[in-house]
Design an enzyme around this catalytic site. Structure first.
Site, PDB file in Angstrom:
ATOM      1  N   LYS A   1       0.938   4.449  -2.910  1.00  0.00           N
ATOM      2  CA  LYS A   1       0.682   5.868  -2.796  1.00  0.00           C
ATOM      3  C   LYS A   1       2.280   6.555  -2.982  1.00  0.00           C
ATOM      4  CE  LYS A   1      -3.652   5.234  -1.616  1.00  0.00           C
ATOM      5  NZ  LYS A   1      -4.596   5.603  -2.655  1.00  0.00           N
TER       6      LYS A   1
ATOM      7  N   TYR B   1       0.787  -1.108  -0.099  1.00  0.00           N
ATOM      8  CA  TYR B   1       0.125   0.038   0.112  1.00  0.00           C
ATOM      9  C   TYR B   1       0.869   1.176  -0.049  1.00  0.00           C
ATOM     10  CZ  TYR B   1      -3.584   3.131   1.593  1.00  0.00           C
ATOM     11  OH  TYR B   1      -4.444   4.273   1.755  1.00  0.00           O
TER      12      TYR B   1
HETATM   13  P1  NAP Z   1     -13.318   2.298   0.947  1.00  0.00           P
HETATM   14  O1  NAP Z   1     -14.395   2.985   1.684  1.00  0.00           O
HETATM   15  O2  NAP Z   1     -12.749   0.994   1.077  1.00  0.00           O
HETATM   16  O3  NAP Z   1     -13.787   2.606  -0.676  1.00  0.00           O
HETATM   17  C1  NAP Z   1     -13.139   2.147  -1.819  1.00  0.00           C
HETATM   18  C2  NAP Z   1     -13.905   2.443  -3.087  1.00  0.00           C
HETATM   19  O4  NAP Z   1     -12.906   2.199  -4.165  1.00  0.00           O
HETATM   20  C3  NAP Z   1     -15.077   2.055  -3.177  1.00  0.00           C
HETATM   21  O5  NAP Z   1     -15.980   2.912  -4.094  1.00  0.00           O
HETATM   22  C4  NAP Z   1     -14.465   0.925  -4.088  1.00  0.00           C
HETATM   23  O6  NAP Z   1     -15.971   0.428  -5.060  1.00  0.00           O
HETATM   24  C5  NAP Z   1     -13.676   1.505  -4.844  1.00  0.00           C
HETATM   25  N1  NAP Z   1     -12.769   0.594  -5.737  1.00  0.00           N
HETATM   26  C6  NAP Z   1     -12.200  -0.520  -5.170  1.00  0.00           C
HETATM   27  N2  NAP Z   1     -11.370  -1.232  -5.981  1.00  0.00           N
HETATM   28  C7  NAP Z   1     -11.971  -0.717  -7.302  1.00  0.00           C
HETATM   29  C8  NAP Z   1     -11.590  -1.013  -8.471  1.00  0.00           C
HETATM   30  N3  NAP Z   1     -10.766  -1.711  -9.125  1.00  0.00           N
HETATM   31  N4  NAP Z   1     -12.021  -0.125  -9.633  1.00  0.00           N
HETATM   32  C9  NAP Z   1     -12.897   0.902  -9.369  1.00  0.00           C
HETATM   33  N5  NAP Z   1     -13.233   0.999  -8.022  1.00  0.00           N
HETATM   34  C10 NAP Z   1     -12.789   0.289  -7.015  1.00  0.00           C
HETATM   35  O7  NAP Z   1     -12.018   3.368   0.771  1.00  0.00           O
HETATM   36  P2  NAP Z   1     -11.753   4.666   1.390  1.00  0.00           P
HETATM   37  O8  NAP Z   1     -11.453   4.855   3.017  1.00  0.00           O
HETATM   38  O9  NAP Z   1     -13.076   5.630   1.250  1.00  0.00           O
HETATM   39  O10 NAP Z   1     -10.528   5.315   0.555  1.00  0.00           O
HETATM   40  C11 NAP Z   1     -10.503   5.802  -0.384  1.00  0.00           C
HETATM   41  C12 NAP Z   1      -9.177   6.442  -1.156  1.00  0.00           C
HETATM   42  O11 NAP Z   1      -8.558   7.107  -0.147  1.00  0.00           O
HETATM   43  C13 NAP Z   1      -8.242   4.964  -1.386  1.00  0.00           C
HETATM   44  O12 NAP Z   1      -7.371   5.398  -2.403  1.00  0.00           O
HETATM   45  C14 NAP Z   1      -7.659   5.105   0.059  1.00  0.00           C
HETATM   46  O13 NAP Z   1      -6.202   4.313  -0.390  1.00  0.00           O
HETATM   47  C15 NAP Z   1      -7.332   6.455   0.310  1.00  0.00           C
HETATM   48  N6  NAP Z   1      -7.170   6.740   1.889  1.00  0.00           N
HETATM   49  C16 NAP Z   1      -8.085   6.290   2.996  1.00  0.00           C
HETATM   50  C17 NAP Z   1      -7.611   6.755   4.118  1.00  0.00           C
HETATM   51  C18 NAP Z   1      -8.643   6.212   5.136  1.00  0.00           C
HETATM   52  O14 NAP Z   1      -8.275   6.427   6.207  1.00  0.00           O
HETATM   53  N7  NAP Z   1      -9.988   5.767   4.944  1.00  0.00           N
HETATM   54  C19 NAP Z   1      -6.332   7.254   4.342  1.00  0.00           C
HETATM   55  C20 NAP Z   1      -5.719   7.720   3.588  1.00  0.00           C
HETATM   56  C21 NAP Z   1      -5.921   7.537   2.186  1.00  0.00           C
HETATM   57  P3  NAP Z   1     -16.696  -0.580  -4.654  1.00  0.00           P
HETATM   58  O15 NAP Z   1     -17.658  -0.217  -3.658  1.00  0.00           O
HETATM   59  O16 NAP Z   1     -17.421  -1.001  -5.995  1.00  0.00           O
HETATM   60  O17 NAP Z   1     -15.986  -1.923  -4.260  1.00  0.00           O
END
Ligand code: NAP
Length: 247
Positions: free
Chosen positions: A159, A155
């Site tokens: 990133k 991961y």
């Molecule tokens: P999440 O709740 O797990 O949601 C992930 C999203 O990505 C969902 O809409 C999912 O779609 C979509 N997705 C996964 N695989 C995919 C693919 N192959 N093609 C198209 N869509 C795909 O994640 P989140 O926490 O909101 O995170 C969103 C972004 O922020 C990510 O890049 C993550 O690395 C980054 N981030 C998150 C955090 C945190 O604390 N949450 C911190 C730093 C960075 P489906 O629902 O259809 O599976």
């Protein structure tokens, strides 16, 4: 409204941070394509919420890790919208294991979606942005890409790769009316963070100066800032939203 008449696509907009970004863009007047890969119901709900605001919303299913799939999605979105002004590369996954236990499949899966996915989505929309001499690209990175983390070599590498991609593209496209920035969230209260064991969550909170996890809406508003006129002079930046975790 800061984004009236603009068109946007948010990858991974069915839930979490992507959903909040899609709604924030729509609140400011943008028409939004809601990308997802499997959560059709939740993606439909996001699209309906956007339509209730009086904006156009289209569902854009594609696995962003798959180039032909992503290319087809772009064709469909461009047919619906005519052009795309704003691309938010948000879709991402994690598959945590210490490096010793990490197999090649887990490494490839995370890199394929988090890093190749950003290449694929950007590739399929960039030519029409260059042609129109206007574009706003925002990539969602992570504090983990900046500091590394136990059990997250795949991961963190994905990133950090996206952060370096962001700066290179910003340099290449600055003369073409296109800005390319990243937003690096710390720990945001989404399903991704809810999956962390409670004890570990408490240890994380102890390290965050603002003593709470971030809200997805806070990331959404930062993206609006970068893609609206307010952010016109910003390119190649990685904006941290982490409650002071890294400073
Ligand atoms: P999440 O709740 O797990 O949601 C992930 C999203 O990505 C969902 O809409 C999912 O779609 C979509 N997705 C996964 N695989 C995919 C693919 N192959 N093609 C198209 N869509 C795909 O994640 P989140 O926490 O909101 O995170 C969103 C972004 O922020 C990510 O890049 C993550 O690395 C980054 N981030 C998150 C955090 C945190 O604390 N949450 C911190 C730093 C960075 P489906 O629902 O259809 O599976």
């Amino acid at each position: 409204m800061k984004l009236k008449g603009r068109t946007a696509l948010v990858s991974g907009a069915s839930r979490g941070i992507g959903r909040a970004i899609a709604l924030a863009l729509a609140e400011e007047g943008a028409d939004v394509a809601v990308n997802y890969v499997s959560s059709e119901g939740p993606a439909k709900e996001v699209a309906e919420q956007i339509q209730k605001m009086g904006r156009k919303a289209v569902l854009a299913r594609a696995d962003v890790g798959n180039f032909p799939d992503t290319f087809q999605m772009a064709q469909d979105v461009l047919k619906d919208f005519g052009h795309l002004d704003i691309l938010v590369n948000n879709a991402g996954i994690s598959s945590d294991k210490t490096f010793v236990k990490m197999d090649h499949a887990s490494w490839r899966k995370v890199l394929a979606i988090n890093l190749d996915g950003v290449f694929n989505c950007t590739k399929v929309f960039i030519d029409q942005m260059i042609k129109r001499n206007y574009g706003r690209v925002v990539n969602i990175t992570s504090v983990i890409g900046q500091i590394g983390n136990f059990g997250q070599a795949n991961y963190a590498a994905s990133k950090a790769g996206v952060a370096a991609f962001t700066k290179s593209l910003a340099k290449e496209l600055a003369g073409k009316g296109i800005t390319v920035n990243a937003v690096a969230p710390g720990f945001i209260a989404t399903e991704m963070v809810a999956a962390i064991p409670e004890k570990v969550q408490q240890r994380l909170l102890d390290q965050i100066p603002l003593r709470r996890f971030g809200r997805a809406e806070e990331v959404g508003r930062a993206v609006v800032y970068l893609v609206s006129q307010d952010g016109d002079y910003i390119t190649g930046a990685e904006l941290s939203i982490n409650g002071g975790l890294l400073m």
